[in-house]
Design an enzyme around this catalytic site. Structure first.
Site, PDB file in Angstrom:
ATOM      1  N   CYS A  80       8.482  -2.143   2.623  1.00 27.70           N
ATOM      2  CA  CYS A  80       8.215  -0.739   2.300  1.00 27.70           C
ATOM      3  C   CYS A  80       7.391  -0.023   3.360  1.00 27.70           C
ATOM      4  O   CYS A  80       7.331   1.205   3.376  1.00 27.70           O
ATOM      5  CB  CYS A  80       7.501  -0.632   0.951  1.00 27.70           C
ATOM      6  SG  CYS A  80       5.842  -1.388   0.942  1.00 27.70           S
ATOM      7  N   GLU A 127      13.854  -2.535  -4.801  1.00 27.00           N
ATOM      8  CA  GLU A 127      12.544  -1.937  -5.115  1.00 27.00           C
ATOM      9  C   GLU A 127      11.887  -1.475  -3.840  1.00 27.00           C
ATOM     10  O   GLU A 127      11.995  -2.125  -2.795  1.00 27.00           O
ATOM     11  CB  GLU A 127      11.675  -2.984  -5.816  1.00 27.00           C
ATOM     12  CG  GLU A 127      10.261  -2.541  -6.139  1.00 27.00           C
ATOM     13  CD  GLU A 127       9.243  -2.864  -5.041  1.00 27.00           C
ATOM     14  OE1 GLU A 127       8.107  -2.356  -5.111  1.00 27.00           O
ATOM     15  OE2 GLU A 127       9.604  -3.623  -4.095  1.00 27.00           O
ATOM     16  N   ARG A 171       0.610   2.637 -10.216  1.00 26.40           N
ATOM     17  CA  ARG A 171       1.471   2.065  -9.173  1.00 26.40           C
ATOM     18  C   ARG A 171       2.898   2.549  -9.406  1.00 26.40           C
ATOM     19  O   ARG A 171       3.615   2.021 -10.259  1.00 26.40           O
ATOM     20  CB  ARG A 171       1.400   0.541  -9.224  1.00 26.40           C
ATOM     21  CG  ARG A 171       2.078  -0.163  -8.049  1.00 26.40           C
ATOM     22  CD  ARG A 171       2.014  -1.671  -8.194  1.00 26.40           C
ATOM     23  NE  ARG A 171       2.363  -2.360  -6.964  1.00 26.40           N
ATOM     24  CZ  ARG A 171       1.505  -2.690  -6.018  1.00 26.40           C
ATOM     25  NH1 ARG A 171       0.224  -2.394  -6.176  1.00 26.40           N
ATOM     26  NH2 ARG A 171       1.913  -3.310  -4.929  1.00 26.40           N
ATOM     27  N   ARG A 173       6.706   3.002  -8.241  1.00 25.38           N
ATOM     28  CA  ARG A 173       7.701   2.417  -7.355  1.00 25.38           C
ATOM     29  C   ARG A 173       9.092   2.902  -7.747  1.00 25.38           C
ATOM     30  O   ARG A 173       9.387   3.108  -8.931  1.00 25.38           O
ATOM     31  CB  ARG A 173       7.657   0.882  -7.439  1.00 25.38           C
ATOM     32  CG  ARG A 173       6.379   0.259  -6.868  1.00 25.38           C
ATOM     33  CD  ARG A 173       6.303   0.468  -5.366  1.00 25.38           C
ATOM     34  NE  ARG A 173       5.155  -0.175  -4.753  1.00 25.38           N
ATOM     35  CZ  ARG A 173       3.997   0.404  -4.516  1.00 25.38           C
ATOM     36  NH1 ARG A 173       3.795   1.669  -4.895  1.00 25.38           N
ATOM     37  NH2 ARG A 173       3.013  -0.252  -3.913  1.00 25.38           N
TER      38      ARG A 173
END
Length: 354
Positions: A80, A127, A171, A173
């Site tokens: 990421c 993800e 968080r 995502r």
């Protein structure tokens, strides 16, 4: 929670410490191949998944698609950093490329595509950071969408999900799900608890003797947190000064101080440096402390059976890079019926596409 009614198999690419695998194992899917290049992550992975085979430690770019085992679902939390807000900012400051222009990490998405094209699994789950969708004015995500949907022909679904539904951590995502045939898949089937109802008390060491001491994390009959996690005067003074400087300039930078009734910021892979994003208040002491690695594990949804065989520094990096396991267990739960339906519609062994 075992849901699979027939043999569903998945492969775990960019596996890290196995967060995605743990989620899909929980719903009855079986892992047939794991790929992770970092040696310390391999150590943690192999301590927790006692397979007869080891994690493939090669760079995925060096793995031929045909070497990967047969599977129904491809799982990949591809790197990421090329797309994250922090990663892009750092690369810009250093004059380095980011996104797909980052040839060391940004193009690894196309290795996922290479494997999908060869094996044509019934589905996949990818993800990444929330910023993937807006990176480079949306052009990066449009390439991803067009590649998966138009070039490979997968039905695509994506959604940003916040771990605060399950864990006391903010968080967010992006979750990208694809199926090789039309399905009735809907994000509306997710069962998400009310956001923010789980507090830090659920992951912090109680320090009252109700849990056993663990390694160097907690000590003595009350299992109190080791004093080594308390910030030194020098570091605490620096963090307070840094925060004050940015407050005076009208910026939002600074440490995050939490207690048992709070939720916290995103745990990052840089947590080992100073712990500033999540500092725990301590009664009777002036200085706050870092989370222990066990608390970081809990913050990501790993239960206390999860083994942590590495140093604190490596553990902080690994949990900061991990997925929030309960989020993906819920996504796996609503994916599995669609995967089984696709398998039933084509009752044959998947064959690699040349």
């Amino acid at each position: 929670m075992k849901l699979a009614t027939q043999a569903i198999r998945h492969v775990d690419l960019f596996a890290g410490i196995g967060g995605l695998r743990r989620a899909f194992d929980a719903v009855g899917s079986h892992c047939t191949f794991s790929s992770e290049w970092d040696g310390f992550s391999q150590q943690t992975y192999e301590a927790n998944f006692r397979d007869n085979r080891k994690v493939d430690g090669r760079d995925l770019r060096d793995v031929q698609a045909g070497e990967i085992d047969d599977h129904d679902i491809l799982l990949a939390g591809f790197p990421c950093q090329p797309f994250s807000i922090a990663g892009v900012s750092k690369k810009n400051s250093l004059g380095r490329d980011h996104g797909f222009a980052d040839l060391t990490q940004g193009t690894l998405f196309f290795d996922v595509v290479r494997i999908l094209k060869r094996w044509r699994p019934a589905g996949f789950l990818l993800e990444n950071v929330k910023n993937l969708k807006s990176h480079d004015g949306g052009r990066t995500f449009e390439v991803i969408r067009r590649t998966l949907e138009e070039d490979l022909g997968y039905e695509l679904h994506y959604r940003v999900i916040n771990a605060l539904h399950y864990l006391p951590q903010n968080r967010e995502r992006i979750v990208i799900v694809g199926f090789k045939e039309p399905t009735s898949f809907s994000w509306d089937r997710l069962v998400l608890p009310p956001i923010g109802q789980t507090k830090m008390s659920s992951i912090l060491h109680p320090e009252d003797g109700s849990e056993d001491p663990e390694g160097e994390y907690t000590l003595g009959p009350r299992a109190e947190v080791n004093s080594k996690y308390t910030l030194s005067d020098k570091l605490w003074n620096y963090l307070q000064g840094y925060a004050e400087k940015h407050r005076a300039a009208g910026n939002g930078f600074g440490y995050g101080l939490v207690g048992p009734d709070d939720t916290c910021r995103t745990l990052s892979a840089r947590y080992y440096k100073d712990g500033s994003e999540i500092l725990v208040k301590q009664d009777g002491r002036r200085n706050p402390r870092r989370l222990t690695p066990r608390e970081c594990a809990r913050l990501m949804g790993y239960d206390d059976t999860f083994r942590i065989p590495v140093s604190d520094t490596q553990a902080y990096k690994q949990f900061g890079n991990s997925v929030a396991v309960p989020v993906f267990e819920e996504v796996a739960r609503i994916m599995l019926p669609e995967i089984e339906r696709i398998k039933k519609s084509k009752p044959q062994t998947l064959q690699a596409v040349a």
